[in-house]
Design a protein around this motif. Structure first.
Motif, PDB file in Angstrom:
ATOM      1  N   LEU A 210      -6.447  -5.699   4.003  1.00  2.00           N
ATOM      2  CA  LEU A 210      -6.478  -4.764   2.890  1.00  2.00           C
ATOM      3  C   LEU A 210      -5.323  -3.785   3.046  1.00  2.00           C
ATOM      4  O   LEU A 210      -5.004  -3.375   4.169  1.00  2.00           O
ATOM      5  N   ILE A 211      -4.716  -3.420   1.939  1.00  3.19           N
ATOM      6  CA  ILE A 211      -3.643  -2.421   1.956  1.00  3.19           C
ATOM      7  C   ILE A 211      -4.200  -1.093   1.460  1.00  3.19           C
ATOM      8  O   ILE A 211      -4.827  -1.020   0.403  1.00  3.19           O
ATOM      9  N   GLN A 212      -3.974  -0.064   2.255  1.00  8.58           N
ATOM     10  CA  GLN A 212      -4.292   1.303   1.849  1.00  8.58           C
ATOM     11  C   GLN A 212      -2.988   1.948   1.400  1.00  8.58           C
ATOM     12  O   GLN A 212      -2.042   2.066   2.178  1.00  8.58           O
ATOM     13  N   LEU A 213      -2.944   2.356   0.145  1.00 10.29           N
ATOM     14  CA  LEU A 213      -1.712   2.909  -0.422  1.00 10.29           C
ATOM     15  C   LEU A 213      -1.861   4.419  -0.598  1.00 10.29           C
ATOM     16  O   LEU A 213      -2.646   4.893  -1.420  1.00 10.29           O
ATOM     17  N   GLY A 214      -1.115   5.159   0.206  1.00  7.13           N
ATOM     18  CA  GLY A 214      -1.186   6.611   0.181  1.00  7.13           C
ATOM     19  C   GLY A 214      -2.105   7.132   1.270  1.00  7.13           C
ATOM     20  O   GLY A 214      -2.874   6.389   1.874  1.00  7.13           O
ATOM     21  N   TRP A 215      -2.013   8.437   1.509  1.00  5.92           N
ATOM     22  CA  TRP A 215      -2.909   9.090   2.461  1.00  5.92           C
ATOM     23  C   TRP A 215      -4.195   9.407   1.714  1.00  5.92           C
ATOM     24  O   TRP A 215      -4.273  10.331   0.913  1.00  5.92           O
ATOM     25  N   ASN A 222     -11.997   5.626   6.794  1.00  4.46           N
ATOM     26  CA  ASN A 222     -12.953   5.194   7.815  1.00  4.46           C
ATOM     27  C   ASN A 222     -13.714   3.941   7.387  1.00  4.46           C
ATOM     28  O   ASN A 222     -13.998   3.065   8.199  1.00  4.46           O
ATOM     29  N   ILE A 223     -14.063   3.851   6.105  1.00 10.20           N
ATOM     30  CA  ILE A 223     -14.747   2.654   5.606  1.00 10.20           C
ATOM     31  C   ILE A 223     -13.821   1.443   5.715  1.00 10.20           C
ATOM     32  O   ILE A 223     -14.248   0.344   6.087  1.00 10.20           O
ATOM     33  N   VAL A 224     -12.560   1.637   5.393  1.00 10.89           N
ATOM     34  CA  VAL A 224     -11.580   0.550   5.521  1.00 10.89           C
ATOM     35  C   VAL A 224     -11.572   0.033   6.958  1.00 10.89           C
ATOM     36  O   VAL A 224     -11.593  -1.179   7.204  1.00 10.89           O
ATOM     37  N   GLU A 225     -11.575   0.962   7.915  1.00 13.50           N
ATOM     38  CA  GLU A 225     -11.554   0.566   9.327  1.00 13.50           C
ATOM     39  C   GLU A 225     -12.831  -0.164   9.727  1.00 13.50           C
ATOM     40  O   GLU A 225     -12.805  -1.099  10.519  1.00 13.50           O
ATOM     41  N   HIS A 226     -13.958   0.252   9.155  1.00 10.05           N
ATOM     42  CA  HIS A 226     -15.239  -0.382   9.488  1.00 10.05           C
ATOM     43  C   HIS A 226     -15.332  -1.814   8.966  1.00 10.05           C
ATOM     44  O   HIS A 226     -15.925  -2.676   9.605  1.00 10.05           O
ATOM     45  N   TYR A 227     -14.738  -2.076   7.782  1.00 13.26           N
ATOM     46  CA  TYR A 227     -15.045  -3.333   7.110  1.00 13.26           C
ATOM     47  C   TYR A 227     -13.877  -4.300   6.962  1.00 13.26           C
ATOM     48  O   TYR A 227     -14.040  -5.382   6.407  1.00 13.26           O
ATOM     49  N   PHE A 228     -12.716  -3.927   7.419  1.00 14.03           N
ATOM     50  CA  PHE A 228     -11.604  -4.867   7.390  1.00 14.03           C
ATOM     51  C   PHE A 228     -11.016  -4.981   8.784  1.00 14.03           C
ATOM     52  O   PHE A 228     -10.651  -3.982   9.410  1.00 14.03           O
ATOM     53  N   ASP A 229     -10.950  -6.217   9.271  1.00 17.42           N
ATOM     54  CA  ASP A 229     -10.425  -6.453  10.609  1.00 17.42           C
ATOM     55  C   ASP A 229      -8.974  -5.993  10.717  1.00 17.42           C
ATOM     56  O   ASP A 229      -8.532  -5.502  11.741  1.00 17.42           O
ATOM     57  N   ASN A 231      -5.829  -3.954   8.432  1.00 18.34           N
ATOM     58  CA  ASN A 231      -5.384  -3.267   7.223  1.00 18.34           C
ATOM     59  C   ASN A 231      -3.996  -2.697   7.447  1.00 18.34           C
ATOM     60  O   ASN A 231      -3.611  -2.394   8.577  1.00 18.34           O
ATOM     61  N   LYS A 232      -3.283  -2.566   6.379  1.00 20.06           N
ATOM     62  CA  LYS A 232      -1.919  -2.060   6.417  1.00 20.06           C
ATOM     63  C   LYS A 232      -1.863  -0.784   5.592  1.00 20.06           C
ATOM     64  O   LYS A 232      -2.365  -0.753   4.466  1.00 20.06           O
ATOM     65  N   ILE A 233      -1.282   0.263   6.162  1.00 21.22           N
ATOM     66  CA  ILE A 233      -1.205   1.546   5.474  1.00 21.22           C
ATOM     67  C   ILE A 233       0.234   1.845   5.086  1.00 21.22           C
ATOM     68  O   ILE A 233       1.145   1.777   5.916  1.00 21.22           O
ATOM     69  N   PHE A 234       0.426   2.163   3.805  1.00 21.00           N
ATOM     70  CA  PHE A 234       1.715   2.660   3.320  1.00 21.00           C
ATOM     71  C   PHE A 234       1.480   4.079   2.828  1.00 21.00           C
ATOM     72  O   PHE A 234       0.838   4.285   1.796  1.00 21.00           O
ATOM     73  N   TYR A 235       1.975   5.067   3.570  1.00 20.15           N
ATOM     74  CA  TYR A 235       1.705   6.456   3.222  1.00 20.15           C
ATOM     75  C   TYR A 235       2.514   6.921   2.016  1.00 20.15           C
ATOM     76  O   TYR A 235       2.051   7.749   1.236  1.00 20.15           O
ATOM     77  N   ASP A 236       3.728   6.411   1.859  1.00 19.55           N
ATOM     78  CA  ASP A 236       4.610   6.852   0.778  1.00 19.55           C
ATOM     79  C   ASP A 236       4.368   5.990  -0.456  1.00 19.55           C
ATOM     80  O   ASP A 236       4.887   4.879  -0.568  1.00 19.55           O
ATOM     81  N   ILE A 237       3.613   6.510  -1.400  1.00 17.85           N
ATOM     82  CA  ILE A 237       3.301   5.713  -2.594  1.00 17.85           C
ATOM     83  C   ILE A 237       4.486   5.626  -3.549  1.00 17.85           C
ATOM     84  O   ILE A 237       4.455   4.860  -4.511  1.00 17.85           O
ATOM     85  N   ASN A 238       5.542   6.402  -3.267  1.00 15.19           N
ATOM     86  CA  ASN A 238       6.711   6.380  -4.137  1.00 15.19           C
ATOM     87  C   ASN A 238       7.693   5.289  -3.746  1.00 15.19           C
ATOM     88  O   ASN A 238       8.711   5.095  -4.411  1.00 15.19           O
ATOM     89  N   THR A 253      -2.341 -13.113   2.458  1.00 17.26           N
ATOM     90  CA  THR A 253      -3.423 -12.666   3.346  1.00 17.26           C
ATOM     91  C   THR A 253      -4.129 -11.419   2.821  1.00 17.26           C
ATOM     92  O   THR A 253      -5.113 -10.970   3.407  1.00 17.26           O
ATOM     93  N   ILE A 254      -3.627 -10.839   1.734  1.00 15.28           N
ATOM     94  CA  ILE A 254      -4.138  -9.551   1.254  1.00 15.28           C
ATOM     95  C   ILE A 254      -5.260  -9.755   0.243  1.00 15.28           C
ATOM     96  O   ILE A 254      -5.064 -10.374  -0.809  1.00 15.28           O
ATOM     97  N   SER A 255      -6.410  -9.186   0.562  1.00 16.36           N
ATOM     98  CA  SER A 255      -7.558  -9.275  -0.332  1.00 16.36           C
ATOM     99  C   SER A 255      -7.487  -8.228  -1.438  1.00 16.36           C
ATOM    100  O   SER A 255      -7.762  -8.519  -2.600  1.00 16.36           O
ATOM    101  N   ALA A 256      -7.116  -6.999  -1.077  1.00 14.53           N
ATOM    102  CA  ALA A 256      -7.151  -5.907  -2.052  1.00 14.53           C
ATOM    103  C   ALA A 256      -6.194  -4.801  -1.654  1.00 14.53           C
ATOM    104  O   ALA A 256      -5.773  -4.692  -0.492  1.00 14.53           O
ATOM    105  N   ILE A 257      -5.849  -3.987  -2.628  1.00 16.82           N
ATOM    106  CA  ILE A 257      -5.124  -2.737  -2.410  1.00 16.82           C
ATOM    107  C   ILE A 257      -6.024  -1.623  -2.926  1.00 16.82           C
ATOM    108  O   ILE A 257      -6.559  -1.706  -4.032  1.00 16.82           O
ATOM    109  N   ILE A 258      -6.205  -0.579  -2.118  1.00 14.58           N
ATOM    110  CA  ILE A 258      -6.991   0.564  -2.558  1.00 14.58           C
ATOM    111  C   ILE A 258      -6.112   1.802  -2.572  1.00 14.58           C
ATOM    112  O   ILE A 258      -5.310   2.023  -1.658  1.00 14.58           O
TER     113      ILE A 258
END
Length: 499
Positions: A210-215, A222-229, A231-238, A253-258
């Motif tokens: 899962l990709i987490q986009l932004g802070w 925390n939920i992302v960490e609990h339920y996805f083995d 995940n990739k974080i991109f802090y800069d949404i710009n 390999t990416i299921s979703a972006i949140i």
């Protein structure tokens, strides 16, 4: 200068004032916030009720003691209350908990051994996933068994119409069929249900990331960490270029972006049309937390596969009910498998639904007033010399992204975050607005965001360096703009410019 409309609210007073079901609490001085984060005995005597996912409600404490005595639970175990048996099953499965005695109640109960690290882990997990027991349910139960002499007086819609009113209101606001909307006991439980459903789907299609986009908000991460083995974080949404480069190699390999639209607390807005095109290209589900956007400020229907909204915020407007919603976009193929998401949800307690049904009637009108006030407050801040940075939905860096989504030119989301050129503590302490956690209230509500959400990062050198990296100022004041006369709001800020 004439006397301000706003008056100091003592530390520990509920927000709204004198409301036992309030989800916020007054922390009028920065030292109150620091003491709360450090859990000093003095502050714990004052703050007995606060955001229910962080501090156990006083009625739940009484109820836990009653249950312990009723079932003769050994002192070796802590009684933990949950929203339902479904919640018990989730928590018990994750932490291998099996009650040794049969407990039959209209809510969930688990027994966790004292003196172990497991108890804190369980309580943190419940906080993250939002399976908290309703204070109104606890109130009714305690009254029925004679432990309360009376109940809080409040305006409620009839039981027979309340659920349908809330669902039909959200369906109309989001322009979605009613069958695509599911209520949950909290906003975080809505996020949990969406991500838990995606986790189930990914197990079938082999997509495990899962990709987490932004802070994002702390508990979402925390939920992302609990339920996805993974995940990739991109802090800069710009910077979607790096996201696109990543997807070229890893898209399969990416299921979703949140992401949040706009983000909390910096009000940043991603280039959503471009992001949606990337999701379509790689068959990725796009989950949007629309709590800040609301259905009245931004049109997200062409983009979201799944919306989540914390109805505790603007939809309630009174900070006195915990509830969330998962909304599946009828334009998305994901809506065809709604039960994969809705089956994880708990039905909120009926009296919470009755309260929200009463409050949600004014949702659109409330947002119109808040949006207009926000626009005028931003205009005022731009002209002052004591404000350093202003973070708002039409910040020039993100304006074009936001404007593409605006429903009309006045659709400012009701949050502004600022930093000051003057002493932060003095300004925070002197302002007489309500000050505490949460947002979206009809009364203006301030929060020293980084102190309350990320105090652990403030107190270490490494943490402070990380905050600089993601562009989150330590001395950031998040302002949830209320429905008061905007001239009175501005007058209160005028009071501190001479500090």
């Amino acid at each position: 200068m004439n006397q301000s409309l706003f008056n100091p609210i003592p530390c520990g007073q509920t927000l709204p004032v004198n409301n036992i079901h309030a989800v916020s609490v007054s922390m009028p001085e920065l030292q109150d916030v620091i003491d709360y984060e450090e859990q000093t005995p003095e502050i714990l005597e004052k703050i007995t009720s606060a955001y229910p996912r962080f501090i156990m409600h006083p009625y739940l404490k009484i109820l836990a003691t009653f249950i312990k005595e009723k079932y003769k639970v050994s002192n070796a175990y802590e009684v933990v209350l949950l929203s339902s048996q479904k919640a018990v099953d989730v928590v018990s499965c994750k932490y291998f908990i099996h009650n040794k005695i049969e407990i039959n109640e209209p809510f969930g109960v688990i027994l966790v051994q004292n003196g172990t690290s497991q108890l804190q882990k369980v309580l943190k997990f419940i906080q993250h996933v939002g399976y908290n027991l309703s204070s109104r349910l606890a109130e009714d139960y305690l009254f029925d068994v004679g432990l309360l002499k009376g109940k809080h007086k409040e305006e409620l819609d009839d039981k027979e119409i309340a659920f349908d009113n809330v669902i039909s209101s959200l369906a109309s606001d989001y322009k979605q069929p009613q069958k695509n909307i599911c209520l949950t006991p909290s906003g975080m439980n809505a996020v949990y249900c969406a991500l838990r459903g995606l986790r189930t789907i990914q197990n079938k299609n082999g997509k495990n990331k899962l990709i987490q986009l932004g802070w994002l908000y702390l508990d979402t991460m925390n939920i992302v960490e609990h339920y996805f083995d993974e995940n990739k974080i991109f802090y800069d949404i710009n910077n979607l270029d790096i996201v696109e480069d990543y997807l070229k190699t890893n898209g399969h390999t990416i299921s979703a972006i949140i992401t949040e639209i706009p983000t909390n607390p910096l009000l940043q807005t991603v280039d959503l049309p471009r992001l949606k095109n990337l999701c379509l290209k790689y068959n990725i589900v796009l989950v949007i937390d629309a709590t800040f956007a609301t259905p009245f400020n931004m049109n997200l229907k062409p983009y979201a596969d799944i919306y989540v909204e914390s109805l505790t915020k603007f939809a309630s407007g009174n900070a006195d009910v915990l509830m969330g919603a998962v909304i599946l976009n009828e334009n998305s193929k994901i809506s065809a498998i709604s039960q994969e998401f809705f089956k994880h949800a708990d039905m909120p307690y009926i009296k919470d639904i009755q309260r929200l049904s009463f409050e949600i009637r004014n949702y659109e009108k409330r947002m119109k007033t808040i949006s207009e006030n926000t626009k005028k407050l931003v205009e005022y801040f731009k002209k002052t010399d004591y404000i350093d940075e202003i973070f708002y939905c039409l910040n020039p860096k993100y304006a074009s992204n936001y404007q593409k989504l605006m429903i009309d030119e006045n659709s400012y989301t009701g949050i502004v975050s600022v930093t000051f050129k003057k002493n932060f503590r003095k300004i925070y302490d002197k302002l007489n607005f309500a000050k505490g956690p949460s947002l979206g209230t009809e009364f203006t509500l301030l929060m020293p965001y980084t102190y309350l959400a990320h105090y652990d990062l403030i107190t270490s050198q490494k943490g402070q360096e990380f905050l600089k990296q993601i562009g989150l100022p330590v001395e950031l004041l998040r302002i949830s703009v209320g429905c008061e006369d905007i001239n009175e709001i501005i007058k209160e800020f005028e009071r501190v410019k001479e500090i």
